[in-house]
Design an enzyme around this catalytic site. Sequence first.
Site, mmCIF file in Angstrom:
data_model
loop_
_atom_site.group_PDB
_atom_site.id
_atom_site.type_symbol
_atom_site.label_atom_id
_atom_site.label_comp_id
_atom_site.label_asym_id
_atom_site.label_seq_id
_atom_site.Cartn_x
_atom_site.Cartn_y
_atom_site.Cartn_z
ATOM 1 N N GLY A 1 5.281 2.520 4.964
ATOM 2 C CA GLY A 1 4.380 2.109 6.023
ATOM 3 C C GLY A 1 3.134 1.441 5.483
ATOM 4 O O GLY A 1 3.103 0.971 4.334
ATOM 5 N N CYS A 2 2.096 1.409 6.287
ATOM 6 C CA CYS A 2 0.851 0.745 5.903
ATOM 7 C C CYS A 2 0.313 1.315 4.597
ATOM 8 O O CYS A 2 0.180 2.528 4.443
ATOM 9 C CB CYS A 2 -0.180 0.938 7.013
ATOM 10 S SG CYS A 2 -1.836 0.369 6.582
ATOM 11 N N PHE A 3 -0.009 0.433 3.665
ATOM 12 C CA PHE A 3 -0.465 0.921 2.361
ATOM 13 C C PHE A 3 -1.859 1.522 2.387
ATOM 14 O O PHE A 3 -2.261 2.194 1.438
ATOM 15 C CB PHE A 3 -0.358 -0.149 1.277
ATOM 16 C CG PHE A 3 -0.862 -1.530 1.598
ATOM 17 C CD1 PHE A 3 -1.857 -1.780 2.523
ATOM 18 C CD2 PHE A 3 -0.306 -2.632 0.934
ATOM 19 C CE1 PHE A 3 -2.314 -3.066 2.793
ATOM 20 C CE2 PHE A 3 -0.759 -3.927 1.189
ATOM 21 C CZ PHE A 3 -1.765 -4.137 2.120
ATOM 22 N N TRP A 4 -2.614 1.339 3.470
ATOM 23 C CA TRP A 4 -3.930 1.975 3.554
ATOM 24 C C TRP A 4 -3.794 3.501 3.471
ATOM 25 O O TRP A 4 -4.441 4.153 2.668
ATOM 26 C CB TRP A 4 -4.612 1.625 4.878
ATOM 27 C CG TRP A 4 -5.003 0.204 5.049
ATOM 28 C CD1 TRP A 4 -5.025 -0.785 4.103
ATOM 29 C CD2 TRP A 4 -5.443 -0.406 6.277
ATOM 30 N NE1 TRP A 4 -5.450 -1.964 4.662
ATOM 31 C CE2 TRP A 4 -5.719 -1.769 5.993
ATOM 32 C CE3 TRP A 4 -5.631 0.067 7.565
ATOM 33 C CZ2 TRP A 4 -6.180 -2.651 6.968
ATOM 34 C CZ3 TRP A 4 -6.082 -0.805 8.541
ATOM 35 C CH2 TRP A 4 -6.355 -2.152 8.236
#
Length: 215
Positions: free
Chosen positions: A48-51
């Site tokens: 998913g989102c790497f943040w």
Amino acid sequence: MKNYVYGSAVLVALIATAIHFGTASGATAAPSSTTAPKGSQQLVLAGGCFWGMEAVFEQLKGVSSVVAGYSGGSADTAHYEMVSTGETGHAESVRITFDPSQISLDQLYDVFFHVAHDPTELDRQGPDEGSQYRSVIFYAGAAQKSAAEAYVKHLEAAKAFGSPIVTQIVPLRAFYPAEDYHQHFVQNHPDYPYVVFNDLPKLKHLRQQYPQLVK
């Protein structure tokens, strides 16, 4: 998808689910070295989102560095605007540098599968949809491959999830660091709506489920 306006280090939320508006780059991205510092190892994961992925793994003892980036595609397309199309082969990824004497691969996989993301979601993660958000272990070498395969088999045998695990286990070809404004995003922007709704709960979950692993 994630929405923000970026400028002068200030992010303005437009709506809760958003599309990144970044600075486009036509330059070919340079792959980052896959050689870990002496005494350390590196592991590249996508979920998913790497943040949020970056924020979770930065909390762990024995982890010295986490870099947000792209893996699975070519250097020419390792730019956020291109990766966001879902047609480059890249997945938003993180490269974790860790000391195996302080934290093991299995402990990193514990956090990956049980905190950082949902390994049963195919080509999506939470509000984000597209192949760039798929679940992947990019292994570097036979040891990482066998450890990943054994871990997934254990989860499947234990029926740890109510749905099939869709995590891919594939060889690491290259890792390309993401644009600077993506690095340490949660740490730098803890009040950003996407972070508040999707990433801060993961950090809370991490501290509750694996307190012994947190710095």
